[in-house]
Write a protein that holds these residues in place. Sequence first.
Motif, PDB file in Angstrom:
ATOM      1  N   UNK A  54       0.825  -1.198   0.000  1.00 48.47           N
ATOM      2  CA  UNK A  54       0.000   0.000   0.000  1.00 48.47           C
ATOM      3  C   UNK A  54       0.867   1.259   0.000  1.00 48.47           C
ATOM      4  N   UNK A  55       2.064   1.155   0.613  1.00 46.12           N
ATOM      5  CA  UNK A  55       3.012   2.267   0.645  1.00 46.12           C
ATOM      6  C   UNK A  55       3.946   2.265  -0.565  1.00 46.12           C
ATOM      7  N   UNK A  56       3.812   1.269  -1.430  1.00 46.85           N
ATOM      8  CA  UNK A  56       4.676   1.177  -2.606  1.00 46.85           C
ATOM      9  C   UNK A  56       6.091   0.734  -2.290  1.00 46.85           C
ATOM     10  N   UNK A  57       6.274  -0.034  -1.196  1.00 43.48           N
ATOM     11  CA  UNK A  57       7.616  -0.376  -0.731  1.00 43.48           C
ATOM     12  C   UNK A  57       7.949  -1.866  -0.788  1.00 43.48           C
ATOM     13  N   UNK A  58       6.970  -2.730  -0.959  1.00 41.59           N
ATOM     14  CA  UNK A  58       7.213  -4.169  -0.834  1.00 41.59           C
ATOM     15  C   UNK A  58       8.273  -4.667  -1.806  1.00 41.59           C
ATOM     16  N   UNK A  59       8.156  -4.328  -3.059  1.00 44.60           N
ATOM     17  CA  UNK A  59       9.091  -4.857  -4.058  1.00 44.60           C
ATOM     18  C   UNK A  59      10.524  -4.435  -3.746  1.00 44.60           C
ATOM     19  N   UNK A  60      10.734  -3.177  -3.432  1.00 47.06           N
ATOM     20  CA  UNK A  60      12.090  -2.686  -3.177  1.00 47.06           C
ATOM     21  C   UNK A  60      12.645  -3.173  -1.843  1.00 47.06           C
ATOM     22  N   UNK A  61      11.780  -3.347  -0.846  1.00 45.43           N
ATOM     23  CA  UNK A  61      12.274  -3.728   0.473  1.00 45.43           C
ATOM     24  C   UNK A  61      12.390  -5.233   0.663  1.00 45.43           C
ATOM     25  N   UNK A  62      11.628  -6.020  -0.094  1.00 47.37           N
ATOM     26  CA  UNK A  62      11.686  -7.481   0.051  1.00 47.37           C
ATOM     27  C   UNK A  62      12.270  -8.148  -1.195  1.00 47.37           C
ATOM     28  N   UNK A  63      11.634  -7.949  -2.329  1.00 46.85           N
ATOM     29  CA  UNK A  63      12.041  -8.705  -3.518  1.00 46.85           C
ATOM     30  C   UNK A  63      13.394  -8.273  -4.051  1.00 46.85           C
TER      31      UNK A  63
END
Length: 325
Positions: free
Chosen positions: A183-192
């Motif tokens: 929702x914050x637009x961070x999952x891909x950069x912070x995890x993947x």
Amino acid sequence: MNRRRFLALSTGALAAGALAGGLSLAAAAAPAANGPLDAAGFRAARRFVRTRYGRIAYVERGRGAAALFLHGFPLNSFQWRGAIERLAPHRRCVAPDFMGLGHTEVADGQSVAPDAQVGMLLALMDKLSIDRADVIASDSGGAVAQLLLARHPERVRSLLLANCDTEIECPPAAMLPVIALSREGKFVDQWLAPWQADKRLARSPDGIGGMCYLDPGNPTDEAIDNYFLPLLASAQSKARVHAYAVALDHNVLEGVGEALKRSTAPTRVVWGMGDTIFSPAGAEHLQRSFGRFQGLRQLEGSKLFWPEERPDVVAEEALRLWATV
């Protein structure tokens, strides 16, 4: 009768004879003769079909009655490579990439929510002249499969479910941090992105490997590249991953119970009991959910993405289920 038709009929007859003669289902599900679906083979087999939802990427192997393979998050159809090898002698195996994941090119403004994924699958089936399919599904693909069966039962011949969302656990608690970061637009950069950059991290207890695979050697370098590189390719691809996750922020299966109970499609469940994402309660719920339930098999120790690690089990269980159709 032409040679192609003769070979297709012969393959089906041999499979039926093997089962009737007592040959193990795993042996009957030997790999296809045209070679393994490694990364290069899978890439070469990838096709695209244009629909109003976009250009849908899929891999197809085999002939005859269709089997449709629905993958999990944040994977793509490469998840099913081993199962497709083993089942291609028995079915026309079709494995699409969901919108927002893998190589599917999503139309501008197109939703990637589960309802839209069902519509995409129907469009794909129509384009490929598939009236009905044996559906095999895992993780969020299992939620889409249940919606497909509930809303379009005439398109599903049988259903084989691995660990997945259920009406009582959708989304699972473990998915909530992913949804929040998306929702914050961070999952891909912070995890993947870190997992892609450091594959040992991806396979560590804190990575997707430790979370979702039993074998500490999984996912392989090849699999990590296949899964994550398309998602990291652009700001647009990242945004669609986030949209996919955010669309799972509510119970997309709420209210499907009555329709599933009315279903006449033979349905079987195979559940990895070491899963830390979906609880065993989901498997117990599914036992009571279908009008023609064909049983539950429990895999001790196996985690969420066991279908990738144990394709022999997928093939064995699929053939067992298909014999009841």
